[in-house]
Scaffold this motif. Structure first.
Motif, PDB file in Angstrom:
ATOM      1  N   ASP A 281       8.371  -7.475   5.037  1.00  0.00           N
ATOM      2  CA  ASP A 281       7.829  -7.835   3.730  1.00  0.00           C
ATOM      3  C   ASP A 281       6.682  -8.816   3.979  1.00  0.00           C
ATOM      4  O   ASP A 281       6.917  -9.977   4.323  1.00  0.00           O
ATOM      5  CB  ASP A 281       8.902  -8.477   2.847  1.00  0.00           C
ATOM      6  N   TYR A 282       5.462  -8.333   3.828  1.00  0.00           N
ATOM      7  CA  TYR A 282       4.291  -9.136   4.199  1.00  0.00           C
ATOM      8  C   TYR A 282       4.214 -10.445   3.420  1.00  0.00           C
ATOM      9  O   TYR A 282       3.687 -11.451   3.914  1.00  0.00           O
ATOM     10  CB  TYR A 282       3.005  -8.334   3.998  1.00  0.00           C
ATOM     11  N   ARG A 283       4.782 -10.463   2.202  1.00  0.00           N
ATOM     12  CA  ARG A 283       4.763 -11.702   1.418  1.00  0.00           C
ATOM     13  C   ARG A 283       5.576 -12.794   2.103  1.00  0.00           C
ATOM     14  O   ARG A 283       5.187 -13.975   2.100  1.00  0.00           O
ATOM     15  CB  ARG A 283       5.311 -11.447   0.018  1.00  0.00           C
ATOM     16  N   LEU A 284       6.676 -12.390   2.703  1.00  0.00           N
ATOM     17  CA  LEU A 284       7.522 -13.328   3.429  1.00  0.00           C
ATOM     18  C   LEU A 284       6.767 -13.897   4.629  1.00  0.00           C
ATOM     19  O   LEU A 284       6.777 -15.104   4.877  1.00  0.00           O
ATOM     20  CB  LEU A 284       8.802 -12.617   3.876  1.00  0.00           C
ATOM     21  N   ALA A 285       6.089 -13.023   5.364  1.00  0.00           N
ATOM     22  CA  ALA A 285       5.324 -13.458   6.534  1.00  0.00           C
ATOM     23  C   ALA A 285       4.177 -14.386   6.133  1.00  0.00           C
ATOM     24  O   ALA A 285       3.894 -15.378   6.821  1.00  0.00           O
ATOM     25  CB  ALA A 285       4.787 -12.248   7.294  1.00  0.00           C
ATOM     26  N   LEU A 286       3.522 -14.087   5.022  1.00  0.00           N
ATOM     27  CA  LEU A 286       2.434 -14.947   4.554  1.00  0.00           C
ATOM     28  C   LEU A 286       2.943 -16.336   4.183  1.00  0.00           C
ATOM     29  O   LEU A 286       2.293 -17.345   4.483  1.00  0.00           O
ATOM     30  CB  LEU A 286       1.738 -14.302   3.349  1.00  0.00           C
TER      31      LEU A 286
ATOM     32  N   LEU B 242      14.857 -19.516   2.018  1.00  0.00           N
ATOM     33  CA  LEU B 242      14.478 -19.780   0.627  1.00  0.00           C
ATOM     34  C   LEU B 242      13.407 -18.792   0.172  1.00  0.00           C
ATOM     35  O   LEU B 242      13.474 -18.229  -0.932  1.00  0.00           O
ATOM     36  CB  LEU B 242      13.969 -21.213   0.480  1.00  0.00           C
ATOM     37  N   PHE B 243      12.415 -18.559   1.035  1.00  0.00           N
ATOM     38  CA  PHE B 243      11.383 -17.570   0.714  1.00  0.00           C
ATOM     39  C   PHE B 243      12.005 -16.188   0.517  1.00  0.00           C
ATOM     40  O   PHE B 243      11.642 -15.454  -0.396  1.00  0.00           O
ATOM     41  CB  PHE B 243      10.336 -17.508   1.834  1.00  0.00           C
ATOM     42  N   SER B 244      12.938 -15.849   1.388  1.00  0.00           N
ATOM     43  CA  SER B 244      13.591 -14.550   1.291  1.00  0.00           C
ATOM     44  C   SER B 244      14.387 -14.435  -0.006  1.00  0.00           C
ATOM     45  O   SER B 244      14.405 -13.373  -0.644  1.00  0.00           O
ATOM     46  CB  SER B 244      14.508 -14.319   2.497  1.00  0.00           C
ATOM     47  N   TRP B 245      15.030 -15.502  -0.396  1.00  0.00           N
ATOM     48  CA  TRP B 245      15.836 -15.506  -1.622  1.00  0.00           C
ATOM     49  C   TRP B 245      14.984 -15.122  -2.827  1.00  0.00           C
ATOM     50  O   TRP B 245      15.414 -14.350  -3.688  1.00  0.00           O
ATOM     51  CB  TRP B 245      16.443 -16.893  -1.821  1.00  0.00           C
ATOM     52  N   PHE B 246      13.749 -15.633  -2.863  1.00  0.00           N
ATOM     53  CA  PHE B 246      12.876 -15.367  -3.999  1.00  0.00           C
ATOM     54  C   PHE B 246      12.060 -14.084  -3.839  1.00  0.00           C
ATOM     55  O   PHE B 246      11.814 -13.381  -4.827  1.00  0.00           O
ATOM     56  CB  PHE B 246      11.913 -16.546  -4.213  1.00  0.00           C
ATOM     57  N   LEU B 247      11.632 -13.784  -2.611  1.00  0.00           N
ATOM     58  CA  LEU B 247      10.705 -12.669  -2.395  1.00  0.00           C
ATOM     59  C   LEU B 247      11.384 -11.376  -1.951  1.00  0.00           C
ATOM     60  O   LEU B 247      10.950 -10.282  -2.313  1.00  0.00           O
ATOM     61  CB  LEU B 247       9.649 -13.058  -1.348  1.00  0.00           C
ATOM     62  N   ALA B 248      12.433 -11.499  -1.129  1.00  0.00           N
ATOM     63  CA  ALA B 248      13.097 -10.313  -0.571  1.00  0.00           C
ATOM     64  C   ALA B 248      14.578 -10.602  -0.383  1.00  0.00           C
ATOM     65  O   ALA B 248      15.055 -10.735   0.746  1.00  0.00           O
ATOM     66  CB  ALA B 248      12.452  -9.920   0.754  1.00  0.00           C
ATOM     67  N   PRO B 249      15.336 -10.726  -1.492  1.00  0.00           N
ATOM     68  CA  PRO B 249      16.759 -11.099  -1.390  1.00  0.00           C
ATOM     69  C   PRO B 249      17.590 -10.121  -0.564  1.00  0.00           C
ATOM     70  O   PRO B 249      18.610 -10.513   0.010  1.00  0.00           O
ATOM     71  CB  PRO B 249      17.224 -11.129  -2.851  1.00  0.00           C
ATOM     72  N   GLN B 250      17.159  -8.860  -0.468  1.00  0.00           N
ATOM     73  CA  GLN B 250      17.890  -7.875   0.337  1.00  0.00           C
ATOM     74  C   GLN B 250      17.816  -8.186   1.824  1.00  0.00           C
ATOM     75  O   GLN B 250      18.600  -7.665   2.620  1.00  0.00           O
ATOM     76  CB  GLN B 250      17.360  -6.461   0.061  1.00  0.00           C
TER      77      GLN B 250
END
Length: 196
Positions: A123-128, A157-165
């Motif tokens: 998930d590029y948003r997570l990496a950014l 925390l980023f994953s929780w909001f952007l990519a919870p899976q």
């Protein structure tokens, strides 16, 4: 009897581990005549330690190689049609390979670049978000380990909001990064960690 999908996933995880095990820092320093990074600076075969040798091109090549390991591992899983969760397992395998490389007698680097490379394809948003934290801390404090620890602590925390899976795989990756930085964390707490 193991299902075909499980066999495919396990096989690609093994491929991911082998990709992660490629010691780019050692190979690049050898071919550029710098010496073994495991015998220099912090002894860590990673881009930051290569940078401490003063050779920026070698450090950039190492960073690119370590990022590409995670990217390539996850992209293979994506190409094979694995679920996003299984893709993340392949990313974890690449990270494990980097930390415990079969080519370096099960020793290796600290895995920050490989984790970010994996997340870039998950998930590029997570990496950014991870890169933003890392670069911000580096710019303000000039301490690589503090940037890595900060990024690892905030990644779930980023994953929780952007990519919870992806939360569970990201927690596992972050925990591995924190474990590889255990001595750095002690140094940070005692204000003995070196700056770039």
């Amino acid at each position: 009897m193991i299902e075909a999908d499980a066999v495919t996933t396990l096989t690609i995880m093994l491929v991911g581990y082998l990709l992660g095990s490629i010691p780019f820092a050692v190979l690049i320093c050898h071919f550029m005549g710098i010496g073994d990074p495991r015998q220099l600076g912090s002894g860590n075969p990673g881009a930051t330690n290569v940078l401490r040798t003063g050779n920026r091109p070698a450090a950039l090549l190492t960073l690119t190689g370590d990022l590409s390991k995670g990217m390539l591992a996850v992209s293979i899983a994506l190409w094979a049609g694995l679920s996003q969760f299984d893709q993340a397992l392949v990313g974890i395998s690449a990270l494990i390979g980097h930390v415990w490389s079969v080519f370096l007698r099960f020793r290796g680097g600290k895995g920050v670049a490989t984790m970010i490379g994996s997340c870039l394809f998950l998930d590029y948003r997570l990496a950014l978000a991870q890169c933003t934290v890392w670069l911000t801390v580096i710019a303000i404090r000039r301490i690589s380990s503090l940037a890595a620890v900060s990024m690892s602590l905030l990644s779930p925390l980023f994953s929780w909001f952007l990519a919870p899976q992806l939360l569970l795989p990201i927690i596992i990756m972050s925990s591995l990064i924190l474990a590889t930085h255990h001595q750095n964390i002690r140094n940070l707490l005692n204000r003995r960690e070196s700056r770039l």
